[in-house]
Design an enzyme around this catalytic site. Structure first.
Site, mmCIF file in Angstrom:
data_model
loop_
_atom_site.group_PDB
_atom_site.id
_atom_site.type_symbol
_atom_site.label_atom_id
_atom_site.label_comp_id
_atom_site.label_asym_id
_atom_site.label_seq_id
_atom_site.Cartn_x
_atom_site.Cartn_y
_atom_site.Cartn_z
ATOM 1 C CD GLU A 1 -2.382 1.027 2.857
ATOM 2 O OE1 GLU A 1 -2.127 0.016 3.659
ATOM 3 O OE2 GLU A 1 -3.356 1.850 2.899
ATOM 4 C CE LYS B 1 -7.130 0.665 3.630
ATOM 5 N NZ LYS B 1 -5.850 0.982 4.335
ATOM 6 C CB CYS C 1 -4.018 -2.331 4.383
ATOM 7 S SG CYS C 1 -2.994 -2.504 5.910
ATOM 8 C CB VAL D 1 0.149 -0.478 12.374
ATOM 9 C CG1 VAL D 1 0.801 0.370 11.228
ATOM 10 C CG2 VAL D 1 -1.323 -0.316 12.154
ATOM 11 C CG MET D 2 -3.814 -3.079 14.292
ATOM 12 S SD MET D 2 -5.628 -3.204 14.566
ATOM 13 C CE MET D 2 -6.274 -3.653 12.835
HETATM 14 C C1 ACM Z 1 -3.812 -0.180 7.121
HETATM 15 O O1 ACM Z 1 -5.076 -0.308 6.605
HETATM 16 N N1 ACM Z 1 -2.991 0.509 6.676
HETATM 17 C C2 ACM Z 1 -3.848 -0.714 8.506
#
Ligand code: ACM
Length: 264
Positions: free
Chosen positions: A41, A115, A148, A175-176
């Site tokens: 991304e 997105k 993501c 990040v999670m």
């Molecule tokens: C994300 O959607 N970049 C965590």
């Protein structure tokens, strides 16, 4: 068919440096025979923006921008298909967290995805995607694209699978910690392959988890990146495996669905 993720560390706001960095990895993956290559991304811009103005300064139109042009050139040069995340600015100045799909034929530009499920502070900069979930036929496979945090909504991958995707291309900046464990299950429940191309590194105190993942329709982890390194992951897949939704002689996981009982 060989497919690949590129796990890299984009530098915030340094678009041309990021394109050159990506170019090196694309060359490596193509040299090893990958035909579909997925980049993270926002691979060209970095992620942790401070303000909308910062994004406006580097977002580009799709397909009329340097990043799309770069992806098309790469696809043509190496005769490959590429899915990559980038920041998009439309003709009205609206910003989207988008992905481009490019290939070696015709104009090279195949399409884009915006997105749909924005994560956390992305909501301060980007509009939620308005183009729906699309499956792109690249000849050797049908490729569905999501970005993501879309993974957190099972409906995203389900929609792509129901629309005929064999492979889910999933540019990410995770990040999670959950997606590397969850994506093989998403792949299993939809009987598709998934390619999560995540980034590594840290930006303004935000750390990305790496662990890019290629998963099979049987929930196997076919490739997984490290937590910190820039790497290319390549595997050979048999796309046919994603076209058989039967798990035994009496169950077809798509035909057995009971949408009348589901809450939408
Ligand atoms: C994300 O959607 N970049 C965590």
């Amino acid at each position: 068919m060989k497919v690949a993720y590129i796990q890299m560390e984009p530098r915030l706001l340094e678009v041309h440096k990021n394109l050159s960095r990506a170019e090196r990895f694309i060359k490596d993956a193509a040299r090893e025979g990958a035909k579909l290559i997925v980049l993270p991304e926002l691979f060209d811009t970095g992620y942790n923006f401070e303000s909308r103005e910062e994004v406006e300064g580097i977002a580009q139109q799709i397909p009329d921008g340097d990043t799309t042009e770069f992806l098309v050139e790469q696809a043509r040069e190496h005769e490959i298909f590429i899915v990559a995340g980038t920041a998009e600015k439309d003709e009205m100045g609206k910003l989207y967290n988008s992905a481009v799909i490019a290939g070696p034929l015709g104009s090279g530009y195949i399409g884009k995805y915006r997105k749909i499920h924005l994560f956390y502070r992305e909501k301060l900069f980007f509009e939620p995607g308005n183009l729906g979930f699309h499956v792109f036929n690249i000849g050797m496979a049908k490729v569905g694209v999501m970005i993501c945090f879309d993974w957190f909504f099972p409906e995203a991958m389900r929609t792509l699978a129901l629309k005929g995707a064999d492979i889910i291309a999933h540019p990410s900046n995770l990040v999670m910690p959950y997606a590397p464990r969850a994506m093989p299950i998403r792949a299993l429940e939809n009987r598709v392959f998934s390619i999560t191309a995540n980034r590594v590194g840290e930006e303004r105190g935000l750390r990305f988890i790496g662990k890019s993942t290629i998963a099979s329709p049987r929930a196997e982890v076919l490739a997984m990146g490290s937590e910190e390194g820039e790497e290319v992951g390549i595997v050979e897949i048999n796309v046919e495996e994603a076209r058989n939704k039967r798990i035994n002689e009496l169950n077809d996981i798509f035909k057995d669905r009971r949408p009348g009982f589901y809450f939408v």
